[in-house]
Design a protein around this motif. Structure first.
Motif: not given
Length: 424
Positions: A312-319, A417-423, A382-391
C-alpha cells in the motif's frame, strides 16, 4: 386370567440358554411369570423374575438386562410407574421395555410411550406375537449397540484429535513467542526521531513483519512486509526475512554493506528489493511472495528514499496534520525474475511523519461490508494528528476494531511510524 392365548408355539431346538438376550420378567402373578419364563427360555433368553416394581428396580441396580417385560397393573408400583423410575436410572446400554396390559384406550397407550415404554402387548399374550415383538426389539437393540460402538469410536477419535489440537496449539503459542522475539522494541529512538511499530496477527502467528535498524549515527532503515497467505507457512517466511534484515547482526543483513572493514553503509532501497526478489526466486518449491515498503532515512537532511513493491502507498502526514499518499507502485517481491525496482524520495521536515502499513488496515471491512481504504485511513490520521509515538498506532488499531465491532480480524494488521524530529 390366562397368561397366553391358545396358539401353538413351535419350540426352538437350536436355541441355547441365554443366547438371545437377558429378560427381566416383572409380574405379581407367579403363575403368569412361570408360563412366560418357560416360553422365553425355550427361545433362548436368560430370564430373571421380579414380583413387584420395587424388586425389579433393585435387580436393575445390580445387573444389566436387554429386555423388560412388565405387567401394567401391580400392587405398589404399577408397571407405568416402574417404567418411569427405570428410565431415570443411568444405564450405559439401552433396554427394550414391553408393557403387558389389558388397557386398549389410546390415551393410556400414549401415556405409556411418553414415560419410556417401547411396546405393548394385550393380555392374554399371544406367544407368537410376543416372540415377534422380542425379535423386533433385538433388531432395535442391535442397531442401538452398533450406534453406541460408532459413538465410542467417534468419541475416541475426537479425544485423539483434541490431544493433537492441544499439541499444535502449544506449538503455535511457542511459535508466536519466537516470532515476537524477532521484532525490535515497539518504539525506538534515534536522536530526535522515533520509530514506532505495530503488529497484530489474525491468528496465533502472522505473515506480516515490521522492523528498523541503524548502521550508524543519523542513518536508519525501516520496513513493512506482508507475506502472501496466513498461518505457519507465512510465519516461517517472516522469520527468514527477519534474518535477512536483522538489526542485531549487521554482518548478515543484506541491506547493508561493509566499507573499509570499519563501518556499514546502507544499500539503496531498490537494490534491497532486487536482492530479496532474486533470493526468493532461487529457492525451489517456495511459492510464497510478499509486498514490501522499505525506506532509508538521512536524519541530518530529512531525506527519505523508498521502494514500494506491491505494498500500500505510504502515508506522509505533515506537521499541520495534512495527509498525502506517495509512491510509484511496483510488483511484489518473489513473483517475477529480473524485475528492476524503482525508488522515490520524500523530504521530511521537523514534525513530519511517514506511515507504512499493511493492507490489513485499508482492506478491513466494517459491519456493512465496506472497506476502510485510503480515505478512511486519512481521516483517522487527521483525527489523531496530536498523538505521538505508539499511541498513534494504538488509536488507529482501536478505531479499526470499532468499525468491525465483534468481527475477528480477517488479515494481519501491521504498521511502522517514523516521526522526524529534525537533525541533532
Amino acid at each position: 386370567m390366562k397368561a397366553l392365548a391358545e396358539n401353538p408355539v413351535q419350540p426352538d431346538a437350536s436355541a441355547e440358554q441365554g443366547t438371545a438376550g437377558a429378560v427381566l420378567l416383572v409380574d405379581d402373578s407367579r403363575v403368569q411369570r412361570r408360563i412366560l419364563r418357560l416360553l422365553l427360555e425355550r427361545w433362548g433368553y436368560a430370564v430373571t423374575e421380579a414380583a413387584s416394581g420395587n424388586e425389579a428396580l433393585e435387580i436393575c441396580h445390580r445387573r444389566n438386562v436387554d429386555f423388560i417385560i412388565s405387567d401394567w397393573m401391580m400392587p405398589g408400583l404399577t408397571g407405568l410407574e416402574f417404567c418411569t423410575r427405570f428410565r431415570a436410572l443411568e444405564k450405559a446400554d439401552y433396554v427394550y421395555f414391553i408393557l403387558l396390559t389389558s388397557k386398549s384406550e389410546t390415551g393410556e397407550i400414549v401415556h405409556g410411550l411418553e414415560v419410556g415404554a417401547d411396546d405393548f402387548l394385550t393380555k392374554p399374550v399371544n406367544a407368537n406375537e410376543l416372540r415377534a415383538r422380542l425379535s423386533a426389539g433385538r433388531r432395535i437393540l442391535g442397531m442401538q449397540n452398533a450406534l453406541n460402538e460408532k459413538n465410542q469410536m467417534i468419541s475416541a477419535a475426537l479425544d485423539e484429535l483434541q490431544g493433537l489440537y492441544d499439541t499444535v496449539d502449544r506449538d503455535l503459542m511457542q511459535a508466536r513467542k519466537i516470532q515476537e522475539s524477532l521484532l525490535p522494541e515497539r518504539m525506538n529512538r534515534f536522536g530526535k526521531t522515533t520509530v514506532s511499530m505495530l503488529m497484530k496477527p489474525c491468528g496465533h502467528v502472522g505473515g506480516d513483519l515490521v522492523g528498523v535498524f541503524s548502521p550508524g549515527p543519523n542513518r536508519l532503515a525501516f520496513y513493512n512486509i506482508d507475506v502472501s497467505g496466513h498461518g505457519v507457512t507465512s510465519a516461517l517466511m517472516t522469520a527468514r526475512l527477519a534474518s535477512y534484515l536483522s538489526g542485531r547482526f549487521l554482518e548478515q543483513n543484506i541491506a547493508v554493506m561493509k566499507r573499509f572493514d570499519r563501518f556499514f553503509a546502507l544499500r539503496q532501497p531498490q537494490e534491497v528489493a532486487h536482492i530479496l526478489n532474486e533470493r526468493l526466486l532461487s529457492d525451489n518449491g517456495v511459492e510464497e511472495y510478499f509486498t514490501l515498503a522499505y525506506g532509508i532515512a538521512d536524519l541530518m537532511t530529512g531525506k527519505v528514499r523508498m521502494v514500494q513493491a506491491g505494498h500500500p502507498y505510504p502515508a506522509v502526514q505533515r506537521r499541520d496534520g495534512s495527509v498525502d499518499f506517495v509512491g510509484d507502485g511496483g510488483p511484489p517481491v518473489g513473483l517475477l525474475p529480473g524485475v528492476e525496482y524503482q525508488s522515490f524520495e520524500i523530504q521530511l521536515y521537523e514534525g513530519d511523519r511517514i506511515l507504512l502499513y499493511s493492507d490489513g488496515f485499508t482492506e478491513s471491512e466494517c459491519e456493512t461490508g465496506g472497506m476502510l481504504e485510503e480515505e478512511g485511513l486519512k481521516q483517522m490520521l487527521v483525527a489523531g494528528a496530536s498523538s505521538t509515538g505508539p499511541e498513534v498506532l494504538d488509536e488507529l488499531f482501536w478505531l479499526l476494531n470499532m468499525r468491525r465491532k465483534d468481527e475477528p480480524l480477517k488479515d494481519d494488521v501491521s504498521a511502522v511510524l517514523l516521526e522526524y524530529g529534525g537533525p541533532e
